[in-house]
Design an enzyme around this catalytic site. Structure first.
Site, PDB file in Angstrom:
ATOM      1  N   ASP A   1     -71.032 -11.823   9.544  1.00 45.13           N
ATOM      2  CA  ASP A   1     -69.928 -12.486  10.233  1.00 45.13           C
ATOM      3  C   ASP A   1     -68.977 -13.149   9.243  1.00 45.13           C
ATOM      4  OD1 ASP A   1     -69.725 -15.373  12.491  1.00 45.13           O
ATOM      5  OD2 ASP A   1     -68.277 -13.784  12.013  1.00 45.13           O
TER       6      ASP A   1
ATOM      7  N   ASP B   1     -62.261 -11.025  10.956  1.00 51.05           N
ATOM      8  CA  ASP B   1     -63.513 -11.546  11.505  1.00 51.05           C
ATOM      9  C   ASP B   1     -64.436 -10.417  11.947  1.00 51.05           C
ATOM     10  OD1 ASP B   1     -64.325 -14.013  14.121  1.00 51.05           O
ATOM     11  OD2 ASP B   1     -65.556 -12.842  12.720  1.00 51.05           O
TER      12      ASP B   1
HETATM   13  O1  LIG Z   1     -67.587 -16.190  18.910  1.00 51.05           O
HETATM   14  C1  LIG Z   1     -67.098 -15.282  18.274  1.00 51.05           C
HETATM   15  C2  LIG Z   1     -67.899 -14.482  17.287  1.00 51.05           C
HETATM   16  N1  LIG Z   1     -69.284 -14.894  17.286  1.00 51.05           N
HETATM   17  C3  LIG Z   1     -69.885 -14.539  15.998  1.00 51.05           C
HETATM   18  C4  LIG Z   1     -71.323 -14.966  15.941  1.00 51.05           C
HETATM   19  C5  LIG Z   1     -72.095 -14.374  17.085  1.00 51.05           C
HETATM   20  C6  LIG Z   1     -71.466 -14.711  18.398  1.00 51.05           C
HETATM   21  C7  LIG Z   1     -70.007 -14.298  18.424  1.00 51.05           C
HETATM   22  N2  LIG Z   1     -65.816 -14.906  18.371  1.00 51.05           N
HETATM   23  C8  LIG Z   1     -64.922 -15.504  19.224  1.00 51.05           C
HETATM   24  C9  LIG Z   1     -63.915 -16.268  18.687  1.00 51.05           C
HETATM   25  C10 LIG Z   1     -62.968 -16.849  19.517  1.00 51.05           C
HETATM   26  C11 LIG Z   1     -63.066 -16.662  20.881  1.00 51.05           C
HETATM   27  C12 LIG Z   1     -64.072 -15.894  21.402  1.00 51.05           C
HETATM   28  C13 LIG Z   1     -65.033 -15.305  20.582  1.00 51.05           C
HETATM   29  O2  LIG Z   1     -63.957 -15.850  22.741  1.00 51.05           O
HETATM   30  C14 LIG Z   1     -62.815 -16.596  23.082  1.00 51.05           C
HETATM   31  O3  LIG Z   1     -62.298 -17.132  21.870  1.00 51.05           O
END
Ligand SMILES: O=C(CN1CCCCC1)Nc1ccc2c(c1)OCO2
Length: 322
Positions: A34, A210
């Site tokens: 990540d 990301d």
């Molecule tokens: O949460 C994440 C990525 N995350 C990485 C680690 C595992 C679980 C998912 N991305 C994300 C970033 C911003 C957001 C979103 C999702 O949903 C709405 O806004």
């Protein structure tokens, strides 16, 4: 040093999992690499059994090289609302042949339901900047920051693919993995992310690279202009974003970081069925309006060969087509 690890997508490329060897003898866990966070955490023998549902658990007590970090703890929450927390060990971590002998391995004593339900995901390996690491009272370094001085080239690369396995490389830029030239752009790491700017159809879009986010989240003007080209597309708050008929003909979307032109095929943007009927599909490009940050997630990254570069005084991102 240099190394290469195969990364395999789960269904719909929702995330990519990469085998990581931890401890002595090696315990292999499949982790979500990540570039949007900076903790390496794992399911472990400290994780409540009620939260373990098929995941492989790190067992520090059966590793002769593990050492608990006295008084240390961690706690993290992600943009999607998921979270985890726990205690900290140092142990040997090997990714694709590159090893560091006292990597902080954060053991989960709590995980949120999203993680508990994801049986193939044994934890995360953070590759954002170490300033975002959550270990307290003394923060820890990411795997990349720990190995960087031993790498032949101070960089790691992501070659994610659509519905097939790709690779994460450390310390080598494999010229067989891309076409044309790599175009490098400056990174603003002041918020701890690999933040850069690319042009999308005339709009300058600053966002983060990301690997841990499935979709691409861009400004509403860019996204609504894109879906205006798609018959039957609409933004449906019930479904959580833009949806369209699954048989729609989706146009490609090109983003230009520096001199590079990265084209995301329309096929990648037909992300997945939005419901059981299979007639309505969910878009791989969605609005970042409620997020507060633009995210070049896997939908965008899988169209490129990406270099996360620290070979110069200030970090850069390299972009190439493939
Ligand atoms: O949460 C994440 C990525 N995350 C990485 C680690 C595992 C679980 C998912 N991305 C994300 C970033 C911003 C957001 C979103 C999702 O949903 C709405 O806004």
């Amino acid at each position: 040093d240099s190394g290469s690890a195969k990364t395999t997508p789960e269904q719909y490329d929702i995330q990519y999992l990469t085998p990581v060897e931890i401890g002595t003898p090696a315990q292999t866990l499949n982790l979500d690499f990540d570039s949007g966070s900076s903790d390496l955490w794992v399911f472990s023998t400290d994780t409540p059994s009620s939260s373990v549902n098929g995941q492989t658990q790190y067992d520090p007590s059966s590793s002769s090289s593990s050492e608990e970090v006295s008084g240390a703890s961690w706690s993290i929450s992600y943009g999607d609302g998921s979270s985890s927390s726990g205690s900290v060990y140092h142990d040997v971590v090997n990714v694709g042949g590159v090893s560091f002998d006292s990597q902080a391995v954060e053991s989960a004593s709590k995980v949120s339901d999203q993680f508990a339900q994801d049986s193939n995901n044994d934890g995360l390996l953070g590759l954002a900047f170490s300033t975002l690491n959550t270990v307290t009272p003394t923060s820890e370094k990411t795997f990349f920051d720990n190995i960087i001085d031993n790498l032949d080239v101070a960089a790691w690369t992501a070659d994610l693919k659509y519905h097939e396995a790709g690779t994460y490389d450390f310390g080598v830029i494999d010229d067989s993995k891309y076409t044309g030239d790599i175009s490098y752009v400056d990174v603003d790491d002041s918020q701890g992310f690999w933040s850069f700017t690319a042009d999308i159809d005339g709009t300058s879009v600053e966002g983060i690279a990301d690997t841990g986010t499935t979709l691409a989240l861009f400004p509403d003007d860019v996204v609504s202009a894109y879906y205006k080209q798609v018959d039957g597309a609409e933004e449906d708050s019930q479904q959580g974003g833009y949806v369209f008929p699954c048989d729609a003909d989706l146009p490609d979307l090109t983003f230009s970081p520096g001199d590079a032109k990265i084209t995301i095929p329309g096929e990648y943007i037909n992300y997945a069925p939005a419901d059981e009927s299979g007639s309505t599909c969910f878009g791989g490009i969605q609005s970042s309006a409620d997020v507060g940050i633009n995210i070049y997630g896997d939908i965008a990254l899988k169209a490129a060969f990406v270099v996360f570069d620290q070979t110069t005084s200030s970090p850069r991102l390299g972009w190439a087509s493939k």
